[in-house]
Structure formats: C-alpha cells, structure tokens
Design an enzyme around this catalytic site. Structure first.
Site, PDB file in Angstrom:
ATOM      1  N   HIS A  85       0.825  -1.203   0.000  1.00  0.00           N
ATOM      2  CA  HIS A  85       0.000   0.000   0.000  1.00  0.00           C
ATOM      3  C   HIS A  85       0.860   1.255   0.000  1.00  0.00           C
ATOM      4  O   HIS A  85       2.002   1.253   0.489  1.00  0.00           O
ATOM      5  CB  HIS A  85      -0.919   0.007   1.208  1.00  0.00           C
ATOM      6  CG  HIS A  85      -2.001  -1.020   1.156  1.00  0.00           C
ATOM      7  ND1 HIS A  85      -3.027  -1.054   2.063  1.00  0.00           N
ATOM      8  CD2 HIS A  85      -2.223  -2.048   0.297  1.00  0.00           C
ATOM      9  CE1 HIS A  85      -3.844  -2.051   1.769  1.00  0.00           C
ATOM     10  NE2 HIS A  85      -3.363  -2.679   0.706  1.00  0.00           N
ATOM     11  N   GLU A  87       0.659   3.921   1.792  1.00  0.00           N
ATOM     12  CA  GLU A  87       1.024   4.345   3.145  1.00  0.00           C
ATOM     13  C   GLU A  87       2.180   3.496   3.681  1.00  0.00           C
ATOM     14  O   GLU A  87       3.116   4.025   4.305  1.00  0.00           O
ATOM     15  CB  GLU A  87      -0.192   4.239   4.076  1.00  0.00           C
ATOM     16  CG  GLU A  87      -1.385   5.070   3.631  1.00  0.00           C
ATOM     17  CD  GLU A  87      -2.329   4.346   2.668  1.00  0.00           C
ATOM     18  OE1 GLU A  87      -3.447   4.854   2.471  1.00  0.00           O
ATOM     19  OE2 GLU A  87      -1.973   3.300   2.105  1.00  0.00           O
ATOM     20  N   CYS A 113      -6.508   1.814   5.240  1.00  0.00           N
ATOM     21  CA  CYS A 113      -7.151   0.594   5.716  1.00  0.00           C
ATOM     22  C   CYS A 113      -6.735   0.309   7.160  1.00  0.00           C
ATOM     23  O   CYS A 113      -5.900   1.013   7.731  1.00  0.00           O
ATOM     24  CB  CYS A 113      -6.773  -0.582   4.810  1.00  0.00           C
ATOM     25  SG  CYS A 113      -5.039  -1.075   4.951  1.00  0.00           S
ATOM     26  N   CYS A 116      -2.775  -0.464   7.439  1.00  0.00           N
ATOM     27  CA  CYS A 116      -1.938   0.735   7.350  1.00  0.00           C
ATOM     28  C   CYS A 116      -2.116   1.619   8.573  1.00  0.00           C
ATOM     29  O   CYS A 116      -1.156   2.226   9.053  1.00  0.00           O
ATOM     30  CB  CYS A 116      -2.255   1.500   6.073  1.00  0.00           C
ATOM     31  SG  CYS A 116      -1.671   0.660   4.578  1.00  0.00           S
TER      32      CYS A 116
END
Length: 171
Positions: A85, A87, A113, A116
């Site tokens: 991801h 992040e 999410c 993260c």
C-alpha cells in the site's frame, strides 16, 4: 490591467496535491493511491501502491491477484496480493533510508485501511489527512473509528485538487 491574485494553497492542500502527483506512479491494476509523509511541514518520504522493489509490476503480471481480478471479487484474495500500500511504502522508504517518521502526518489520496492504520500508529505517525473516503464493512466500522481515534492530530478529509477524484485506473 490588474494581475489576478492566486490563492496560495495551505499546507494540507499542498501536501495532498503532491500525494496526487505521487499517485501517478502507482502500478496496481486495482487502485491508484499516493501518499506523502511530512514532518514539521517538510516532506520526509512518499509512496504509491504497487509490487515490492525489484519485482515485476502488476501490469507485467507481478501480482497474481491483480492479474486475475475476475477470480477475486472486490475485498477478497488480499492474502495472495503482493502489492504494498502507498502508506506502507511511505513508511518503508523512510526506514530504508534511515529517516525518522515519528511525529509526522501522513497525507494519502484514499483513507487508510486497518493494516496501514496500525502500522502508522506503531511508527509514531500523529495524524492522517486523506482525499477520498474508504470505510470497512459496517460491522467493523466502530472498531475502525476507534483505532483511527488514536492519532493525536486526528484523521481529517482534505479536498483533492480539481479533477483528481478517482483512485481507480481508467476512471
């Protein structure tokens, strides 16, 4: 003739515009997300979603889940997905180069999410600014909101620059 005066973006708008620019490098076939980690108003790291460093990109068949989207309805097969991801990439790039992130704010084009969120809290991130909303399944929303409540500087929505609303390729 009077010159038109351009509004200077505030810090959140500026960082979000950069996150949108970073998003252009995303190579996931499912969604394009960009993020910026900033401390004291200065960028310390950026990230976008895609396959790990030195592995084939999604568009080149690097992620089996992304390459076979018809086999994995939305929200399934994440245990098979090798994409990192945006992040996570911001955090990991900073770690890779020895850059401290504690006390930083993370700007991301899509609300983070669960995973993260946990990683950012563990790394000492103090706030999140996001462009597009994401929400877990309704039965998990209360726990998600509780977890995101631990950011001392909050989780706040920031308007994306005009024309930058889509997080999916081709939208």
């Amino acid at each position: 003739m009077a010159e038109s005066i351009r509004k200077r973006p505030d810090l959140d708008e500026y960082m979000m515009a950069i996150a949108v620019g970073v998003r252009a490098r995303a190579n996931c076939l499912g969604s394009h997300i960009g993020s910026v980690l900033a401390r004291d108003g200065h960028i310390v790291s950026t990230g976008y979603n895609g396959t790990p460093h030195n592995t084939p990109n999604c568009v080149d068949g690097g992620c089996g889940r992304c390459s076979n989207r018809d086999d994995y309805p939305s929200g399934t097969g994440y245990d098979l997905c090798i994409c990192v991801h945006a992040e996570q990439n911001s955090l990991l790039q900073a770690a890779r180069f020895g850059i401290a992130v504690e006390g930083s704010i993370l700007y991301t084009t899509w609300r983070p999410c669960f995973g993260c969120t946990k990683e950012m809290l563990q790394a000492g991130i103090v706030g999140v600014r996001y462009g597009e909303d994401w929400a877990p399944k309704p039965d998990l929303k209360e726990e998600y909101e509780r977890l995101q409540g631990y950011f001392s500087e909050g989780v706040l929505k920031v308007d994306l620059p005009d024309g930058a609303e889509s997080h999916t390729p081709g939208s």
